[in-house]
Structures are given as structure tokens and as C-alpha cells.
Design a protein around this motif. Structure first.
Motif, PDB file in Angstrom:
ATOM      1  N   HIS A 102       6.097  -5.433   4.543  1.00  0.00           N
ATOM      2  CA  HIS A 102       4.731  -5.354   5.046  1.00  0.00           C
ATOM      3  C   HIS A 102       4.575  -4.149   5.972  1.00  0.00           C
ATOM      4  O   HIS A 102       3.568  -3.450   5.925  1.00  0.00           O
ATOM      5  N   ARG A 103       5.589  -3.914   6.808  1.00  0.00           N
ATOM      6  CA  ARG A 103       5.537  -2.814   7.761  1.00  0.00           C
ATOM      7  C   ARG A 103       6.536  -1.721   7.378  1.00  0.00           C
ATOM      8  O   ARG A 103       7.708  -1.989   7.130  1.00  0.00           O
ATOM      9  N   ARG A 143      11.274 -14.423  -1.140  1.00  0.00           N
ATOM     10  CA  ARG A 143      10.861 -13.820   0.136  1.00  0.00           C
ATOM     11  C   ARG A 143      11.588 -14.436   1.305  1.00  0.00           C
ATOM     12  O   ARG A 143      12.095 -13.741   2.175  1.00  0.00           O
ATOM     13  N   THR A 198      14.343 -12.638   3.786  1.00  0.00           N
ATOM     14  CA  THR A 198      14.048 -12.668   5.217  1.00  0.00           C
ATOM     15  C   THR A 198      15.200 -13.303   5.985  1.00  0.00           C
ATOM     16  O   THR A 198      15.644 -12.780   7.011  1.00  0.00           O
ATOM     17  N   LYS A 245       8.292  -9.331   8.103  1.00  0.00           N
ATOM     18  CA  LYS A 245       7.283  -9.857   7.200  1.00  0.00           C
ATOM     19  C   LYS A 245       7.371  -9.089   5.892  1.00  0.00           C
ATOM     20  O   LYS A 245       7.321  -7.856   5.878  1.00  0.00           O
ATOM     21  N   LEU A 246       7.542  -9.812   4.803  1.00  0.00           N
ATOM     22  CA  LEU A 246       7.613  -9.210   3.475  1.00  0.00           C
ATOM     23  C   LEU A 246       6.348  -9.532   2.700  1.00  0.00           C
ATOM     24  O   LEU A 246       5.857 -10.652   2.746  1.00  0.00           O
ATOM     25  N   ASP A 247       5.832  -8.557   1.975  1.00  0.00           N
ATOM     26  CA  ASP A 247       4.672  -8.786   1.115  1.00  0.00           C
ATOM     27  C   ASP A 247       5.091  -9.424  -0.201  1.00  0.00           C
ATOM     28  O   ASP A 247       4.302 -10.105  -0.838  1.00  0.00           O
ATOM     29  N   ARG A 281       9.221  -5.792  -1.134  1.00  0.00           N
ATOM     30  CA  ARG A 281       8.141  -4.972  -0.576  1.00  0.00           C
ATOM     31  C   ARG A 281       7.932  -5.402   0.870  1.00  0.00           C
ATOM     32  O   ARG A 281       7.594  -6.556   1.149  1.00  0.00           O
TER      33      ARG A 281
END
Length: 135
Positions: A52-53, A5, A9, A26-28, A50
Motif C-alpha cells: 500500500h505504501r 495477505r 504480513t 498494509k498490503l493491497d 502489492r
């Protein structure tokens, strides 16, 4: 060593610029696909990310479509992942696309799974069977 992640990012923030994501990316989740470790002369394994937004995801896809980039001496390819059902629908047009390509007819595959053909007029097909009958 960065986790997946944080690695993604950092990579996207560096490639796209610090102001590309507001407030911040923001990554899930992020992980490498399950496959053997690549040899020295092979490209690195693909990653699944994946977001987040939804807006961040769309921003990255739009950015990737407009340009190609390199990260750590490797060309970066970013694409949307399709569900198995949708991938099967899109693959249903493969035979028709091959024929159209051979006849040099302009065509494209629209999202999610529609084939458009420009031949004397524009035609849209939602089902592979109708497209096969057309050519």
C-alpha cells in the motif's frame, strides 16, 4: 489457515521485527503465482505482493538486499518485479554481459536498464547495441 495477505504480513513482521513498519504494514494484495502445486521436495510457489505504501516496499527491498532469511525451513528471496518492457530492455544486455564475464571485466546492471562497465574508465550504456559495439 491464513490468506495470502495475512500470511505475508505475518511473515515480514516476524522476520523484520515489529517496529520495522510504522504505523503498520498494509498490503493491497498478495497471491501465489499461477503454477502447479510443488511436490514435497520442491520449494513453495512464488508470491506476488502489492504494498500500500511505497516506503514499506522500499524498506522490505532494502532489508532483503542486506540479508538472507528463512521462514518455515525455506529460504526467502525478495525481489522487485519488472514490467515486460523493462525486462526486455534488461535482457538486451545479456550477450554483452556474458562476453564481459568471460573477459573478467567488472560490470553491473543499474536500474532501470543501464549497463556500467569499468575498464580503464567507467562507461554507462543505455542501449544494448552501443554496449555490444564497445566490447
Amino acid at each position: 489457515m491464513l490468506g495470502p495477505r495475512m500470511y505475508v504480513t505475518t511473515m515480514l513482521g516476524t522476520l523484520m521485527g515489529a517496529g520495522a513498519f510504522l504505523p503498520s504494514l498494509k498490503l493491497d494484495g498478495a497471491h501465489r503465482v499461477l503454477s502447479r502445486r510443488p511436490r514435497a521436495n520442491e520449494p513453495p510457489r512464488a508470491m506476488v505482493v502489492r504494498f500500500h505504501r511505497f516506503t514499506d516496499r522500499e524498506c522490505v527491498l532494502r532489508w532483503a538486499k542486506e540479508r538472507s532469511s528463512r521462514w518455515e525451513n525455506t529460504e526467502i528471496h525478495i525481489s522487485q518485479d519488472w514490467s515486460a518492457e523493462l525486462a526486455k530492455k534488461r535482457a538486451g544486455f545479456n550477450r554483452t554481459k556474458a562476453v564481459l564475464h568471460g573477459k573478467e571485466v567488472k560490470f553491473g546492471l543499474l536500474q532501470p536498464a543501464r549497463l556500467w562497465v569499468t575498464y580503464q574508465d567507467r562507461h554507462h550504456f543505455r542501449h544494448a547495441g552501443r554496449a555490444v559495439d564497445f566490447h
